[in-house]
Scaffold this active site. Structure first.
Site: not given
Length: 376
Positions: A121, A126, A129, A132, A229
């Site tokens: 991340r 981005q 991902d 996400s 996380y």
């Protein structure tokens, strides 16, 4: 460079790893794309649409034959990859911790397996991902699933016959899924509150118009845990949080739990006694049910009723929005592969010293090489 797009064989999987949009983009880079017949049917994509985008269609064996790369949503069973070319890439969500034997099977095939859920991340990754993009849809769908099971309206309604109170929604875990759940519940007119072990999420909760519910007397995590996380908390914090949640949850109509810790069972957030404290007709949606669940009594793939409360445990929630989930997943894959595309080689090239390559590469040269996986 031949890219194979396989039909998903996992039970209940409706997504597909490439769309006509990304097929066209791959062919624009000079790649040949072969799509297994019927691969996109459950995501409302016809074979004709793939053909119009420049793909060739055929049975699985034909698609795999000579492929330099296989794209998937979930990792294919090694036994279904007969005839796979040595050194071919397998690019998908591979669930490395939960399916270690399958990863070993990829190594035995001589494949280079790239786990997209291990994507770091970082800013430049981005758009690649998958966690996400898929969690965003899961958070949205969780609220819709809760609304479908809840026997009352979400917004406050003032009518000539009287006032209907707004539903009270409590979101536990404010990652990507949790933030989307907050936003969706707010759009539907609910009164929303949320909690997380990461103190830094308080501002995000407030920015969406929800009420933050946080343990004040015991310190939580100030920033993000590894990879964005949360990490495991102290017993003191767990006890304080359980006390706070118990008093709050009894007043809620809907609770959505989203807490996950990579490589470990989902943390238990709601006990049977806390479920019993909620009024009959309330709903809990457990988005972590496939990793053991945040809610005591949740059952993967089922909606169960305990103490008059419905506990929703749908599997593979993003797949319940197959068309949009496929579009986002496919773009994640294209963004990753195109970022490393070498025009001279006519294919993507992953430098050994690249942070992304080191994070996602599971197997190479017949061996499991991923540091996170080997450390388990």
């Amino acid at each position: 460079m031949k890219i194979a797009v396989l039909k998903e064989l996992a039970a209940g999987e409706r997504r597909v790893s490439a769309t006509p949009e990304t097929v066209k983009k791959f062919t624009g880079l000079g790649a040949e794309v072969a799509v297994e017949t019927g691969a996109g049917a459950s995501a409302s994509i016809s074979d004709d649409a793939y053909a119009a985008a420049g793909a060739t269609l055929g049975p699985r064996a034909q698609v795999i034959a000579g492929a330099d790369m296989l794209l998937g949503v979930q990792g294919p069973d090694p036994a279904s990859l007969a005839g796979l070319k040595q050194g071919a890439w397998i690019v998908a969500g591979l669930n490395p911790f939960g399916e270690r034997a399958r990863v070993d099977g990829y190594a035995a095939l001589g494949a280079e397996a790239l786990a997209m859920e291990f994507m770091p991340r970082i800013t430049r990754a981005q758009s690649m991902d998958i966690l996400s993009s898929q969690s965003n849809l899961a958070g949205y769908k969780a609220v819709l699933d809760a609304a479908a099971e809840y026997g009352r309206a979400f917004p406050m309604m003032m009518t000539a016959a009287g006032t209907v109170s707004a539903a009270r929604v409590f979101v536990m875990g404010v990652g990507v899924a949790g933030l989307q759940a907050i936003a969706t519940a707010r759009r539907l007119g609910a009164q929303v509150s949320a909690t997380d072990v990461r103190a830094a999420t308080k501002e995000q909760i407030l920015s969406l118009g929800a009420k933050p519910i946080f343990v004040e007397q015991v310190k939580g995590i100030e920033g993000e845990g590894t990879g964005g996380y949360a990490t495991e908390m102290s017993d003191e914090y767990k006890a304080a949080q359980a006390e706070l949640v118990s008093s709050h949850i009894a007043k809620q109509d809907i609770v959505i739990t989203t807490a996950l810790i990579p490589g470990r069972a989902a943390p238990r957030l709601i006990s049977d006694a806390q479920v019993a404290s909620m009024r009959p007709g309330s709903v809990i949606v457990d988005l972590a049910v496939e990793q053991g669940g945040n809610v005591e009594g949740a059952v993967a793939g089922e909606i169960v009723e305990k103490h008059g409360v419905k506990i929703v445990g749908h599997r593979n929630v993003p797949s319940r929005l197959a068309a949009d989930a496929s579009a986002l997943f496919a773009r994640n894959l294209f963004n990753f592969l195109s970022a490393f595309w070498d025009k001279d080689a006519g294919r993507p090239v992953l430098p050994d010293d690249d942070e992304i390559a080191q994070a996602i590469r599971l197997t190479r040269g017949g061996q499991v090489v991923n540091a996170r996986l080997l450390a388990q």
